[in-house]
Write a protein that holds these residues in place. Structure first.
Motif, PDB file in Angstrom:
ATOM      1  N   PHE A   1       0.832  -1.207   0.000  1.00 31.31           N
ATOM      2  CA  PHE A   1       0.000   0.000   0.000  1.00 31.31           C
ATOM      3  C   PHE A   1       0.865   1.255   0.000  1.00 31.31           C
ATOM      4  O   PHE A   1       0.549   2.234  -0.680  1.00 31.31           O
ATOM      5  N   GLN A   2       1.961   1.240   0.740  1.00 25.89           N
ATOM      6  CA  GLN A   2       2.863   2.395   0.764  1.00 25.89           C
ATOM      7  C   GLN A   2       3.471   2.617  -0.613  1.00 25.89           C
ATOM      8  O   GLN A   2       3.565   3.746  -1.086  1.00 25.89           O
ATOM      9  N   THR A   3       3.878   1.524  -1.260  1.00 23.26           N
ATOM     10  CA  THR A   3       4.445   1.627  -2.606  1.00 23.26           C
ATOM     11  C   THR A   3       3.420   2.189  -3.582  1.00 23.26           C
ATOM     12  O   THR A   3       3.725   3.089  -4.380  1.00 23.26           O
ATOM     13  N   MET A   4       2.188   1.694  -3.517  1.00 24.17           N
ATOM     14  CA  MET A   4       1.131   2.197  -4.394  1.00 24.17           C
ATOM     15  C   MET A   4       0.839   3.663  -4.103  1.00 24.17           C
ATOM     16  O   MET A   4       0.662   4.461  -5.021  1.00 24.17           O
ATOM     17  N   SER A   5       0.785   4.023  -2.835  1.00 26.59           N
ATOM     18  CA  SER A   5       0.521   5.407  -2.448  1.00 26.59           C
ATOM     19  C   SER A   5       1.605   6.334  -2.983  1.00 26.59           C
ATOM     20  O   SER A   5       1.313   7.391  -3.545  1.00 26.59           O
ATOM     21  N   ASP A   6       2.855   5.937  -2.828  1.00 29.71           N
ATOM     22  CA  ASP A   6       3.973   6.750  -3.334  1.00 29.71           C
ATOM     23  C   ASP A   6       3.881   6.906  -4.843  1.00 29.71           C
ATOM     24  O   ASP A   6       4.120   7.988  -5.380  1.00 29.71           O
ATOM     25  N   SER A   7       3.517   5.823  -5.526  1.00 32.69           N
ATOM     26  CA  SER A   7       3.391   5.863  -6.978  1.00 32.69           C
ATOM     27  C   SER A   7       2.273   6.804  -7.407  1.00 32.69           C
ATOM     28  O   SER A   7       2.435   7.602  -8.337  1.00 32.69           O
ATOM     29  N   ILE A   8       1.143   6.746  -6.726  1.00 32.40           N
ATOM     30  CA  ILE A   8       0.005   7.610  -7.053  1.00 32.40           C
ATOM     31  C   ILE A   8       0.367   9.069  -6.823  1.00 32.40           C
ATOM     32  O   ILE A   8       0.093   9.930  -7.666  1.00 32.40           O
ATOM     33  N   ILE A   9       0.993   9.362  -5.706  1.00 30.04           N
ATOM     34  CA  ILE A   9       1.384  10.743  -5.406  1.00 30.04           C
ATOM     35  C   ILE A   9       2.376  11.253  -6.440  1.00 30.04           C
ATOM     36  O   ILE A   9       2.278  12.390  -6.911  1.00 30.04           O
TER      37      ILE A   9
ATOM     38  N   ASP B   1       1.773  14.448  -8.915  1.00 28.13           N
ATOM     39  CA  ASP B   1       2.735  15.548  -9.012  1.00 28.13           C
ATOM     40  C   ASP B   1       3.165  15.764 -10.461  1.00 28.13           C
ATOM     41  O   ASP B   1       3.254  16.905 -10.935  1.00 28.13           O
ATOM     42  N   GLU B   2       3.425  14.662 -11.164  1.00 30.12           N
ATOM     43  CA  GLU B   2       3.832  14.749 -12.567  1.00 30.12           C
ATOM     44  C   GLU B   2       2.710  15.363 -13.403  1.00 30.12           C
ATOM     45  O   GLU B   2       2.953  16.215 -14.265  1.00 30.12           O
ATOM     46  N   MET B   3       1.480  14.954 -13.140  1.00 29.84           N
ATOM     47  CA  MET B   3       0.344  15.492 -13.876  1.00 29.84           C
ATOM     48  C   MET B   3       0.196  16.993 -13.610  1.00 29.84           C
ATOM     49  O   MET B   3      -0.076  17.768 -14.524  1.00 29.84           O
ATOM     50  N   GLY B   4       0.379  17.408 -12.370  1.00 31.82           N
ATOM     51  CA  GLY B   4       0.311  18.826 -12.033  1.00 31.82           C
ATOM     52  C   GLY B   4       1.360  19.625 -12.787  1.00 31.82           C
ATOM     53  O   GLY B   4       1.078  20.718 -13.298  1.00 31.82           O
ATOM     54  N   THR B   5       2.563  19.093 -12.876  1.00 34.38           N
ATOM     55  CA  THR B   5       3.640  19.759 -13.609  1.00 34.38           C
ATOM     56  C   THR B   5       3.289  19.871 -15.089  1.00 34.38           C
ATOM     57  O   THR B   5       3.477  20.925 -15.706  1.00 34.38           O
ATOM     58  N   ARG B   6       2.742  18.793 -15.642  1.00 35.15           N
ATOM     59  CA  ARG B   6       2.377  18.807 -17.063  1.00 35.15           C
ATOM     60  C   ARG B   6       1.242  19.803 -17.328  1.00 35.15           C
ATOM     61  O   ARG B   6       1.225  20.476 -18.363  1.00 35.15           O
TER      62      ARG B   6
END
Length: 87
Positions: free
Chosen positions: A31-39, A43-48
């Motif tokens: 779950f932590q790995t998935m959460s980090d990936s989603i965040i 962030d990448e989407m916000g930058t784009r």
């Protein structure tokens, strides 16, 4: 019932406890790995989106439309009415 049955039950309970703890740790890690990936993706989407917005603004400026405010900018420039305005 002899003492070995009680020992087997205690050992079985201990084994099950260890198994469940390991399972929960694995789940937490996943779950932590998935959460980090989603965040990271958010962030990448916000930058784009920021880059896209900048590109649109650059295109507007090139076309000479920089004087045309966006609807959200127009709302921000409107001054709120005061009690003096209504009197």
């Amino acid at each position: 019932m002899d003492g070995s049955d009680a020992d087997d039950t205690k050992q079985s309970t201990a084994d099950m406890t260890v198994f469940v703890q390991n399972l929960l740790q694995q789940m937490q890690s996943r779950f932590q790995t998935m959460s980090d990936s989603i965040i990271s993706k958010i962030d990448e989407m916000g930058t784009r989106i920021d880059e896209l917005e900048q590109s649109i603004n650059d295109l507007k400026a090139e076309m000479g439309q920089e004087g045309t405010p966006s609807p959200s900018a127009a709302k921000a420039k409107e001054e709120p009415k005061t009690a003096d305005d209504s009197a």
